[in-house]
Design a protein around this motif. Structure first.
Motif, PDB file in Angstrom:
ATOM      1  N   TRP A  14      -3.404   7.286  -6.124  1.00  0.00           N
ATOM      2  CA  TRP A  14      -4.791   7.114  -6.601  1.00  0.00           C
ATOM      3  C   TRP A  14      -5.704   8.082  -5.856  1.00  0.00           C
ATOM      4  O   TRP A  14      -6.521   8.785  -6.448  1.00  0.00           O
ATOM      5  N   TYR A  60     -14.857  11.679  -2.064  1.00  0.00           N
ATOM      6  CA  TYR A  60     -13.600  12.389  -2.338  1.00  0.00           C
ATOM      7  C   TYR A  60     -13.781  13.910  -2.284  1.00  0.00           C
ATOM      8  O   TYR A  60     -12.886  14.649  -2.686  1.00  0.00           O
ATOM      9  N   ASN A  97      -7.968  -3.015 -10.002  1.00  0.00           N
ATOM     10  CA  ASN A  97      -8.324  -3.874  -8.854  1.00  0.00           C
ATOM     11  C   ASN A  97      -8.652  -5.293  -9.313  1.00  0.00           C
ATOM     12  O   ASN A  97      -8.191  -6.274  -8.718  1.00  0.00           O
ATOM     13  N   ARG A 154       0.837  -1.218   0.000  1.00  0.00           N
ATOM     14  CA  ARG A 154       0.000   0.000   0.000  1.00  0.00           C
ATOM     15  C   ARG A 154       0.872   1.268   0.000  1.00  0.00           C
ATOM     16  O   ARG A 154       1.775   1.393  -0.803  1.00  0.00           O
ATOM     17  N   ARG A 162      -7.637  -6.795 -11.987  1.00  0.00           N
ATOM     18  CA  ARG A 162      -6.425  -7.449 -12.496  1.00  0.00           C
ATOM     19  C   ARG A 162      -5.511  -7.895 -11.365  1.00  0.00           C
ATOM     20  O   ARG A 162      -4.883  -8.953 -11.433  1.00  0.00           O
ATOM     21  N   TRP A 185     -12.489   6.285 -11.750  1.00  0.00           N
ATOM     22  CA  TRP A 185     -13.080   5.241 -10.891  1.00  0.00           C
ATOM     23  C   TRP A 185     -13.083   3.893 -11.610  1.00  0.00           C
ATOM     24  O   TRP A 185     -12.661   2.871 -11.079  1.00  0.00           O
ATOM     25  N   HIS A 205      -9.566   2.490 -12.139  1.00  0.00           N
ATOM     26  CA  HIS A 205      -9.046   1.982 -10.872  1.00  0.00           C
ATOM     27  C   HIS A 205      -9.660   0.594 -10.592  1.00  0.00           C
ATOM     28  O   HIS A 205      -8.960  -0.324 -10.161  1.00  0.00           O
ATOM     29  N   HIS A 252       0.704  -0.168 -18.247  1.00  0.00           N
ATOM     30  CA  HIS A 252      -0.714  -0.575 -18.211  1.00  0.00           C
ATOM     31  C   HIS A 252      -1.621   0.637 -18.281  1.00  0.00           C
ATOM     32  O   HIS A 252      -2.622   0.654 -19.001  1.00  0.00           O
TER      33      HIS A 252
HETATM   34  P1  FAD Z   1      -5.438   0.908  -4.095  1.00  0.00           P
HETATM   35  O1  FAD Z   1      -5.864   0.190  -5.330  1.00  0.00           O
HETATM   36  O2  FAD Z   1      -4.163   1.657  -4.165  1.00  0.00           O
HETATM   37  O3  FAD Z   1      -6.627   1.875  -3.699  1.00  0.00           O
HETATM   38  C1  FAD Z   1      -6.466   2.879  -2.716  1.00  0.00           C
HETATM   39  C2  FAD Z   1      -7.802   3.206  -2.095  1.00  0.00           C
HETATM   40  O4  FAD Z   1      -8.634   3.801  -3.089  1.00  0.00           O
HETATM   41  C3  FAD Z   1      -8.600   1.987  -1.627  1.00  0.00           C
HETATM   42  O5  FAD Z   1      -8.229   1.645  -0.309  1.00  0.00           O
HETATM   43  C4  FAD Z   1     -10.027   2.482  -1.698  1.00  0.00           C
HETATM   44  O6  FAD Z   1     -10.354   3.248  -0.568  1.00  0.00           O
HETATM   45  C5  FAD Z   1      -9.998   3.414  -2.900  1.00  0.00           C
HETATM   46  N1  FAD Z   1     -10.436   2.780  -4.150  1.00  0.00           N
HETATM   47  C6  FAD Z   1     -10.283   1.492  -4.532  1.00  0.00           C
HETATM   48  N2  FAD Z   1     -10.813   1.320  -5.760  1.00  0.00           N
HETATM   49  C7  FAD Z   1     -11.302   2.506  -6.152  1.00  0.00           C
HETATM   50  C8  FAD Z   1     -11.983   2.952  -7.316  1.00  0.00           C
HETATM   51  N3  FAD Z   1     -12.286   2.119  -8.311  1.00  0.00           N
HETATM   52  N4  FAD Z   1     -12.320   4.254  -7.409  1.00  0.00           N
HETATM   53  C9  FAD Z   1     -12.059   5.110  -6.395  1.00  0.00           C
HETATM   54  N5  FAD Z   1     -11.434   4.742  -5.268  1.00  0.00           N
HETATM   55  C10 FAD Z   1     -11.063   3.456  -5.131  1.00  0.00           C
HETATM   56  N6  FAD Z   1       0.123  -2.265  -9.352  1.00  0.00           N
HETATM   57  C11 FAD Z   1       0.415  -3.378 -10.068  1.00  0.00           C
HETATM   58  O7  FAD Z   1       0.866  -4.378  -9.492  1.00  0.00           O
HETATM   59  N7  FAD Z   1       0.206  -3.411 -11.438  1.00  0.00           N
HETATM   60  C12 FAD Z   1      -0.288  -2.341 -12.109  1.00  0.00           C
HETATM   61  O8  FAD Z   1      -0.450  -2.371 -13.345  1.00  0.00           O
HETATM   62  C13 FAD Z   1      -0.573  -1.140 -11.382  1.00  0.00           C
HETATM   63  N8  FAD Z   1      -1.007  -0.022 -12.012  1.00  0.00           N
HETATM   64  C14 FAD Z   1      -1.175   1.128 -11.288  1.00  0.00           C
HETATM   65  C15 FAD Z   1      -1.538   2.300 -11.972  1.00  0.00           C
HETATM   66  C16 FAD Z   1      -1.652   3.491 -11.273  1.00  0.00           C
HETATM   67  C17 FAD Z   1      -2.029   4.746 -12.020  1.00  0.00           C
HETATM   68  C18 FAD Z   1      -1.420   3.523  -9.871  1.00  0.00           C
HETATM   69  C19 FAD Z   1      -1.526   4.818  -9.117  1.00  0.00           C
HETATM   70  C20 FAD Z   1      -1.092   2.372  -9.193  1.00  0.00           C
HETATM   71  C21 FAD Z   1      -0.951   1.162  -9.885  1.00  0.00           C
HETATM   72  N9  FAD Z   1      -0.597  -0.017  -9.248  1.00  0.00           N
HETATM   73  C22 FAD Z   1      -0.355  -1.163  -9.971  1.00  0.00           C
HETATM   74  C23 FAD Z   1      -0.608  -0.085  -7.774  1.00  0.00           C
HETATM   75  C24 FAD Z   1      -1.956  -0.674  -7.286  1.00  0.00           C
HETATM   76  O9  FAD Z   1      -3.061  -0.185  -8.066  1.00  0.00           O
HETATM   77  C25 FAD Z   1      -2.257  -0.293  -5.840  1.00  0.00           C
HETATM   78  O10 FAD Z   1      -2.208   1.104  -5.703  1.00  0.00           O
HETATM   79  C26 FAD Z   1      -1.311  -0.903  -4.815  1.00  0.00           C
HETATM   80  O11 FAD Z   1      -1.241  -2.309  -5.016  1.00  0.00           O
HETATM   81  C27 FAD Z   1      -1.821  -0.626  -3.378  1.00  0.00           C
HETATM   82  O12 FAD Z   1      -3.131  -1.166  -3.272  1.00  0.00           O
HETATM   83  P2  FAD Z   1      -4.169  -0.773  -2.152  1.00  0.00           P
HETATM   84  O13 FAD Z   1      -4.673  -2.017  -1.519  1.00  0.00           O
HETATM   85  O14 FAD Z   1      -3.595   0.223  -1.236  1.00  0.00           O
HETATM   86  O15 FAD Z   1      -5.412  -0.106  -2.912  1.00  0.00           O
END
Ligand code: FAD
Length: 265
Positions: free
Chosen positions: A125, A254, A204, A118, A206, A197, A200, A174
């Protein structure tokens, strides 16, 4: 196991400590891998700073810092800027005038159950979701920035930032693929919120079940039915999103009034 003390938080709120930590990491760690900013890199960084200065909610220390940084970047006739000069401004010059960014990372709703999970990507995001909602709430704020003629300026700046600076290159590839397919179809601020959204959620889907998944925060379609019951519907036995209700929920979740200053400096 993370050595940080656990910070209790509410999943239905957004924490300014996460947004500030995103900027801290971006300015002090991610950018530090670029010794000199020039050409497209410098343009991308300037546009990012302008968007945050104009759209970051609340008008507090972060906005002052980004405004000062933006004025400084725009006033320089230089074609290239050493990273050290940016760091010096963020760390020293602004501190003298009382404008500063926290010296440490404090993840709250982005904290992971162990180190390496995280944190920064989560907060990036979050930051861009907040910026899309803020642009919808105050579309006129980007006037005279050079970005106002674009239908989706926040997404375009995010796309260019991720492509140029984001430390996870595979993520950048990606994101770029997804942007190339459909970002140009976004025509207004509402679609801008929903595009991000939806994108994102695609990420998730994937990543669900992969190594980047924090067991305490498994990746899943978001918002969950408990966060937003009216976002979910069933048609002919198949789950569908109620996009009007999703948009309403995102504007609230948000939005400026849902930002908690708890744990913030
Ligand atoms: P995150 O996915 O980071 O989400 C953070 C918070 O946002 C969540 O806790 C929730 O409160 C909120 N949230 C969740 N889904 C949504 C939604 N749909 N709309 C609005 N809010 C939401 N990792 C990889 O391994 N491969 C990739 O290709 C990849 N691509 C990425 C692309 C970008 C632009 C970014 C910023 C990150 C990418 N990452 C990728 C990292 C991955 O998406 C996560 O950010 C990371 O794994 C941490 O996940 P997390 O559990 O904190 O939740």
């Amino acid at each position: 196991q993370s050595t940080e003390p656990w910070r209790d938080f509410n999943r239905s709120q957004v924490y300014t400590a996460d947004l500030e930590s995103a900027l801290h990491y971006l300015l002090r760690v991610e950018l530090a891998t670029h010794n000199i900013l020039k050409g497209e890199e410098l343009k991308v960084f300037k546009d990012f700073v302008i968007v945050v200065a104009k759209l970051y909610p609340g008008g507090g220390s972060v906005v002052k810092l980004m405004e000062t940084l933006s004025d400084w970047l725009l006033s320089l006739p230089l074609q290239q800027i050493p990273y050290q000069a940016i760091l010096d401004l963020v760390d020293n010059k602004m501190r003298i005038s009382g404008v500063f960014l926290g010296k440490e990372l404090r993840w709250v709703s982005c904290q992971g159950s162990r180190a390496g999970l995280r944190g920064y990507p989560c907060s990036l995001w979050t930051l861009f979701h907040v910026l899309t909602v803020q642009h919808d709430a105050k579309p006129a704020t980007l006037k005279n920035t050079g970005l106002e003629s674009q239908a989706a300026p926040v997404l375009q700046v995010m796309r260019r930032y991720i492509r140029t600076f984001f430390g996870c290159e595979l993520c950048g590839q990606h994101f770029e693929q997804a942007a190339a397919v459909s970002m140009d179809k976004v025509q207004n601020q509402e679609q801008q919120i929903l595009w991000l959204w939806n994108q994102h959620n695609m990420v998730n889907y994937r990543l669900a079940g992969t190594l980047s998944d924090d067991p305490l925060f498994p990746k899943a379609p978001w918002p969950s039915p408990s966060l937003c019951p009216s976002c979910h519907e069933e048609k002919d036995g198949i789950h569908v999103w109620n996009q009007d209700n999703v948009l309403h929920f995102l504007r609230h979740h948000y939005g400026a009034s849902n930002l908690s200053p708890k744990y913030s400096l």
